[in-house]
Design a protein around this motif. Structure first.
Motif, PDB file in Angstrom:
ATOM      1  N   VAL A  16       4.054  -7.421  -3.508  1.00 18.10           N
ATOM      2  CA  VAL A  16       5.452  -7.315  -3.934  1.00 18.10           C
ATOM      3  C   VAL A  16       5.614  -6.189  -4.942  1.00 18.10           C
ATOM      4  O   VAL A  16       6.572  -5.417  -4.892  1.00 18.10           O
ATOM      5  N   LEU A  17       4.664  -6.062  -5.866  1.00 18.64           N
ATOM      6  CA  LEU A  17       4.723  -4.966  -6.831  1.00 18.64           C
ATOM      7  C   LEU A  17       4.652  -3.619  -6.131  1.00 18.64           C
ATOM      8  O   LEU A  17       5.365  -2.678  -6.490  1.00 18.64           O
ATOM      9  N   LEU A  18       3.799  -3.523  -5.123  1.00 14.02           N
ATOM     10  CA  LEU A  18       3.706  -2.273  -4.364  1.00 14.02           C
ATOM     11  C   LEU A  18       4.960  -2.037  -3.534  1.00 14.02           C
ATOM     12  O   LEU A  18       5.434  -0.904  -3.410  1.00 14.02           O
ATOM     13  N   ARG A  19       5.507  -3.101  -2.983  1.00  9.71           N
ATOM     14  CA  ARG A  19       6.664  -2.969  -2.093  1.00  9.71           C
ATOM     15  C   ARG A  19       7.923  -2.555  -2.846  1.00  9.71           C
ATOM     16  O   ARG A  19       8.679  -1.698  -2.402  1.00  9.71           O
ATOM     17  N   PHE A  20       8.155  -3.154  -4.003  1.00 10.63           N
ATOM     18  CA  PHE A  20       9.397  -2.914  -4.727  1.00 10.63           C
ATOM     19  C   PHE A  20       9.267  -1.875  -5.822  1.00 10.63           C
ATOM     20  O   PHE A  20      10.136  -1.749  -6.676  1.00 10.63           O
ATOM     21  N   SER A  21       8.169  -1.120  -5.787  1.00  3.19           N
ATOM     22  CA  SER A  21       8.019  -0.062  -6.781  1.00  3.19           C
ATOM     23  C   SER A  21       8.828   1.178  -6.426  1.00  3.19           C
ATOM     24  O   SER A  21       8.917   2.100  -7.216  1.00  3.19           O
ATOM     25  N   ARG A  22       9.406   1.187  -5.189  1.00  4.66           N
ATOM     26  CA  ARG A  22      10.136   2.349  -4.705  1.00  4.66           C
ATOM     27  C   ARG A  22       9.252   3.588  -4.667  1.00  4.66           C
ATOM     28  O   ARG A  22       9.688   4.716  -4.887  1.00  4.66           O
ATOM     29  N   ALA A  23       7.982   3.325  -4.435  1.00  5.23           N
ATOM     30  CA  ALA A  23       7.031   4.437  -4.425  1.00  5.23           C
ATOM     31  C   ALA A  23       6.936   5.018  -3.028  1.00  5.23           C
ATOM     32  O   ALA A  23       7.011   4.316  -2.032  1.00  5.23           O
ATOM     33  N   ARG A  24       6.753   6.341  -3.000  1.00  7.26           N
ATOM     34  CA  ARG A  24       6.499   7.005  -1.722  1.00  7.26           C
ATOM     35  C   ARG A  24       4.986   7.069  -1.552  1.00  7.26           C
ATOM     36  O   ARG A  24       4.296   7.837  -2.198  1.00  7.26           O
ATOM     37  N   THR A  25       4.458   6.209  -0.699  1.00 13.64           N
ATOM     38  CA  THR A  25       3.014   6.061  -0.599  1.00 13.64           C
ATOM     39  C   THR A  25       2.399   7.168   0.230  1.00 13.64           C
ATOM     40  O   THR A  25       2.989   7.686   1.156  1.00 13.64           O
ATOM     41  N   GLU A  26       1.188   7.523  -0.184  1.00 14.97           N
ATOM     42  CA  GLU A  26       0.418   8.516   0.548  1.00 14.97           C
ATOM     43  C   GLU A  26      -0.963   7.947   0.825  1.00 14.97           C
ATOM     44  O   GLU A  26      -1.608   7.405  -0.059  1.00 14.97           O
ATOM     45  N   GLY A  27      -1.428   8.107   2.044  1.00 16.21           N
ATOM     46  CA  GLY A  27      -2.796   7.729   2.368  1.00 16.21           C
ATOM     47  C   GLY A  27      -2.958   6.275   2.772  1.00 16.21           C
ATOM     48  O   GLY A  27      -4.048   5.844   3.079  1.00 16.21           O
ATOM     49  N   PHE A  28      -1.912   5.475   2.731  1.00 15.26           N
ATOM     50  CA  PHE A  28      -2.058   4.107   3.189  1.00 15.26           C
ATOM     51  C   PHE A  28      -0.710   3.579   3.644  1.00 15.26           C
ATOM     52  O   PHE A  28       0.341   4.070   3.248  1.00 15.26           O
ATOM     53  N   SER A  29      -0.767   2.585   4.485  1.00 20.68           N
ATOM     54  CA  SER A  29       0.437   1.951   5.004  1.00 20.68           C
ATOM     55  C   SER A  29       0.570   0.576   4.378  1.00 20.68           C
ATOM     56  O   SER A  29      -0.355  -0.243   4.427  1.00 20.68           O
ATOM     57  N   LEU A  30       1.720   0.306   3.790  1.00 18.17           N
ATOM     58  CA  LEU A  30       1.945  -1.003   3.186  1.00 18.17           C
ATOM     59  C   LEU A  30       1.919  -2.086   4.250  1.00 18.17           C
ATOM     60  O   LEU A  30       1.429  -3.192   4.015  1.00 18.17           O
ATOM     61  N   ALA A  31       2.422  -1.763   5.420  1.00 18.40           N
ATOM     62  CA  ALA A  31       2.380  -2.731   6.522  1.00 18.40           C
ATOM     63  C   ALA A  31       0.936  -3.081   6.890  1.00 18.40           C
ATOM     64  O   ALA A  31       0.617  -4.227   7.217  1.00 18.40           O
ATOM     65  N   GLY A  32       0.060  -2.076   6.820  1.00 17.95           N
ATOM     66  CA  GLY A  32      -1.352  -2.329   7.102  1.00 17.95           C
ATOM     67  C   GLY A  32      -1.975  -3.258   6.081  1.00 17.95           C
ATOM     68  O   GLY A  32      -2.746  -4.169   6.433  1.00 17.95           O
ATOM     69  N   LEU A  33      -1.641  -3.059   4.810  1.00 14.37           N
ATOM     70  CA  LEU A  33      -2.160  -3.937   3.765  1.00 14.37           C
ATOM     71  C   LEU A  33      -1.644  -5.357   3.940  1.00 14.37           C
ATOM     72  O   LEU A  33      -2.374  -6.334   3.754  1.00 14.37           O
TER      73      LEU A  33
END
Length: 465
Positions: A90-107
């Motif tokens: 949840v912290l990763l999801r709602f951080s409004r971060a533009r992720t690089e190198g990984f997929s949140l869906a994968g995690l």
């Protein structure tokens, strides 16, 4: 499990039960149940309640209740990890971060698989079904995989957190890391020897109880502490945990077999001592800025011809200067950029006062405000302007003659932890200077440091001019 181990397990589980009950009350007082749409608060409350249930079932089983409580404790343990997964995701999801190198869906997919793996193995074990292999063995593998993935998620949250948010989140991360690392040790041993270590299992609750105060520190610093956990706008996947976990599992396999079978009566004690010592050292290195600074200085002295990668330092400093727009923010970034080059925890910027022949503090980072002004014609400013010389205040106190007739002003002498004075030159003109606080570790201020600071000072001055 013998009577002595059961007694120790009961005391240990009782401590964990008490600690998690206090943490539950703390979260409830902060309104976790009153915010149904704040998923971070709900998931951490669920994780703590699951931990509370696990400790209660462990206590009931250790005090002679039905063996059913052992199964319930296992299920609660799996639910606890699933809840921590949810909280960190949840912290990763709602951080409004533009992720690089990984997929949140994968995690999320990995979390779902691991969260259901253990309960499924427990069900198969209860029903006596072995079509997928030995259910007890599958449960041990699932229990070992849970802390590894939890550490991976914890690393993503901590290393992608903004600098301001780390003050709030560091105790939480330390506490969770301690719990996850101990569980990793416990279940890697169980997988290795096909049964849990009774001594380690019996103190598991006590280890949890020792880590809970760190969670309490995070939750008590401010009522909206979860809302203040902000991640970087540009998050990246960090794989150090996976590497360390892989090395650790190889280490535990080699040391475990060697010490157990060649260490005589001291085998188990040496094995446990070595592993705990290694885990503590890793935690200190990962979380302590001072320890990391000492390690970088050691590597710089003994393994590299030059202490600094000048290209990397220049690029990092340029990015820092380009990140802010307002003069106040730019001034703070100048101080911070110079400070981080030398592991300094803070500093201040003095620029020429408009309409006056004086320099006054215009920006600071982790340094107290200073109202004193420095005359442009003072000995300090004349010394700094003469070729852009750097003043090492520690050296000045010990070897005053090296600085000729220079006299350090009283306000600078009284400034706590003042270390280096770096001039900001545009051509032959002094437009300001930066005072850096003493470094976290002992750093030799040699020609290389002087060249680096002079070059960075010229670049910073061109931005500020």
């Amino acid at each position: 499990m013998d009577t002595r181990s059961l007694g120790l397990t009961a005391w240990s589980a009782g401590l964990a039960l008490l600690a998690y009950a206090v943490l539950t009350l703390q979260l409830q007082q902060q309104g976790s149940l009153k915010a149904p749409r704040e998923w971070a608060k709900l998931t951490i409350l669920l994780a703590v309640l699951s931990s509370l249930a696990w400790a209660g079932f462990e206590l009931a089983f250790a005090t002679g209740a039905s063996p059913v409580f052992s199964v319930l404790a296992g299920l609660a343990d799996q639910l606890r990890y699933a809840s921590w997964f949810a909280f960190l995701l949840v912290l990763l999801r709602f951080s409004r971060a533009r992720t690089e190198g990984f997929s949140l869906a994968g995690l999320i997919s990995v979390a779902a698989v691991l969260g259901s793996w253990g309960p499924l193995a427990l069900v198969l074990q209860t029903l006596g079904i072995q079509r997928l292999g030995d259910p007890a063995r599958l449960f041990l593998f699932a229990s070992m995989a849970l802390p590894v993935f939890a550490l991976v998620l914890l690393e993503q949250v901590f290393r992608n957190a903004t600098q301001d948010a780390r003050w709030n989140i560091k105790p939480l991360c330390l506490g969770l890391a301690g719990i996850f690392l101990f569980d990793l040790y416990l279940f890697s041993q169980a997988v290795l020897f096909n049964h849990p270590d009774e001594d380690a299992s019996s103190i598991r609750g006590a280890v949890h109880a020792l880590m809970v105060p760190l969670l309490l520190v995070s939750s008590s610093r401010r009522s909206d502490w979860i809302a203040k956990i902000q991640l970087s706008p540009k998050a990246a996947f960090h794989s150090a945990t996976l590497l360390i976990a892989g090395v650790y599992l190889l280490f535990i396999s080699a040391v475990g077999y060697y010490v157990r079978y060649f260490g005589g009566e001291w085998g188990r004690a040496l094995q446990l001592g070595l592993v705990v010592l290694a885990l503590i050292a890793l935690m200190m290195l990962a979380m302590s800025g001072t320890m990391r600074a000492k390690l970088r200085v050691f590597l710089g002295k003994h393994f590299f011809r030059y202490r600094y990668d000048y290209r990397e330092e220049w690029l990092k400093f340029t990015r820092a200067l380009s990140a802010k727009n307002s003069p106040q923010e730019l001034g703070q970034q100048v101080v911070r950029g110079l400070a981080e080059m030398l592991e300094s925890p803070g500093g201040g910027l003095w620029l020429r006062t408009r309409g006056e022949a004086t320099f006054s503090q215009t920006a600071r980072w982790n340094m107290a405000p200073i109202v004193d002004k420095e005359e442009q014609a003072s000995e300090l400013c004349q010394y700094l302007a003469n070729g852009g010389k750097i003043v090492n205040l520690e050296e000045y106190r010990s070897f005053t003659r090296r600085y000729g007739q220079l006299k350090i002003p009283v306000w600078l002498q009284d400034l706590p932890q003042a270390w280096l004075v770096v001039p900001l030159m545009v051509g032959d003109e002094l437009i300001g200077f930066v005072v850096l606080a003493s470094a976290r570790t002992v750093i030799e201020v040699n020609w290389e440091v002087h060249d680096l600071l002079r070059t960075a000072g010229h670049q910073a001055a061109s931005y500020l001019a």
